[in-house]
Write a protein that holds these residues in place. Structure first.
Motif, PDB file in Angstrom:
ATOM      1  N   LYS A 141      69.787  44.205  14.821  1.00 55.65           N
ATOM      2  CA  LYS A 141      68.632  43.877  15.661  1.00 55.65           C
ATOM      3  C   LYS A 141      68.189  45.061  16.519  1.00 55.65           C
ATOM      4  N   ASP A 142      69.036  46.108  16.566  1.00 55.51           N
ATOM      5  CA  ASP A 142      68.687  47.304  17.336  1.00 55.51           C
ATOM      6  C   ASP A 142      67.802  48.269  16.552  1.00 55.51           C
ATOM      7  N   LYS A 143      67.522  47.916  15.313  1.00 57.25           N
ATOM      8  CA  LYS A 143      66.721  48.804  14.467  1.00 57.25           C
ATOM      9  C   LYS A 143      65.398  49.136  15.146  1.00 57.25           C
ATOM     10  N   ALA A 144      65.106  50.437  15.255  1.00 56.75           N
ATOM     11  CA  ALA A 144      63.853  50.877  15.861  1.00 56.75           C
ATOM     12  C   ALA A 144      63.612  52.335  15.509  1.00 56.75           C
ATOM     13  N   SER A 145      62.351  52.706  15.419  1.00 60.75           N
ATOM     14  CA  SER A 145      61.981  54.110  15.217  1.00 60.75           C
ATOM     15  C   SER A 145      61.414  54.646  16.517  1.00 60.75           C
ATOM     16  N   ILE A 146      62.195  55.466  17.178  1.00 54.27           N
ATOM     17  CA  ILE A 146      61.811  55.968  18.499  1.00 54.27           C
ATOM     18  C   ILE A 146      61.204  57.367  18.368  1.00 54.27           C
TER      19      ILE A 146
END
Ligand code: GTP
Ligand code: MG
Length: 249
Positions: A141-146
């Motif tokens: 759930k922490d998947k993100a493109s920062i």
């Protein structure tokens, strides 16, 4: 609390980068809206709350933080210590800060022409980018493109490299680091088509490519931009960095 009054945590923007790059000076500049204050080597992280104006004529300037006429977006700006011995503090912030919307990686453009500054700066950046790449490809759930802004600071100094050179120097050094970190893999004689996903996970950027470029981070939806500026002088100043941040929170 009733479900109608949901409490929202403001987004965070992390200031990363090696010691002496100007992170704390930049934080005090944004905080005061005028001259930055004198700084010391940071040993702990420190965050402040800022407002970025979104609809006033001054929205492109960090000085909009004390303009009360428009609509503002509240965010936390988080300063971290750059010293190599405190790297766990900074990387811990990266791993644990909730709602990180962007990373500003500050570098000293006036010292980056020297290998003794370039090597540790690129090594740190490599770790940050690889962490973000793993985050972008994770299934949790922490998947993100920062997105990452490489803020090339100290443009007021005559030794400062222009942004294009900062970018080129960092890409060359990141290519070198990538090659040396994957040496074991390449030496094992395994063709790049045969390696497992685990090896691929440890490779920064486009797998098997000869040269690393920041553009390769686009494969993971990670936007990397290099913008020149200066904390201590009005020109070129810090407005471009502010505007980059304001568009991402
Ligand atoms: P650590 O806390 O050790 O990680 O360093 P830092 O990144 O917080 O650096 P800091 O803000 O303490 O700045 C280091 C030095 O660079 C200070 O003496 C600043 O005054 C100076 N400095 C920061 N920005 C600029 C700039 O744009 N131009 C010049 N000439 N000096 C700058
Ligand atoms: Mg500092």
């Amino acid at each position: 609390l009733s479900s109608s009054s949901t409490y929202t945590v403001p987004p965070s923007v992390l200031l990363l980068g090696p010691d002496n790059a100007g992170k704390t000076a930049l934080l005090t500049l944004f905080e005061r809206g005028a001259k930055p204050s004198a700084t010391h080597t940071s040993q702990v992280s420190h965050s402040i709350e800022l407002n970025a104006s979104t609809d006033s004529v001054t929205k492109a300037s960090f000085r909009n933080h004390d303009d009360a006429t428009g609509t503002h977006t509240k965010f936390f700006l988080v300063d971290t210590p750059g010293h190599g011995k405190l790297r766990n503090v900074a990387m811990g912030k990266l791993a644990r800060t909730e709602k990180t919307k962007a990373v500003v990686f500050l570098v000293d453009a006036a010292a980056l022409g020297e290998q003794e500054t370039l090597a540790p700066t690129a090594a740190y950046l490599y770790d940050v980018l690889l962490f973000l790449q793993k985050k972008a490809t994770s299934k949790g759930k922490d998947k993100a493109s920062i997105p990452v802004l490489i803020a090339a600071n100290k443009m007021d100094l005559f030794t400062a490299l222009p942004a294009t050179m900062v970018k080129a120097h960092l890409e060359t050094e990141l290519t070198r680091i990538r090659a040396s970190r994957s040496k074991g893999l390449l030496d094992s004689g395994v063709g790049i088509d045969d390696v497992g996903s685990e090896e691929q996970d440890g490779w920064l950027g486009e797998y098997g490519s000869e040269k690393f470029t920041f553009q390769q981070m686009g494969e993971f939806d990670i936007d990397v931009e290099v913008l020149a500026g200066s904390v201590l002088t009005e020109e070129p100043g810090a407005d471009k960095w502010w505007w980059w941040i304001a568009q991402r929170i």
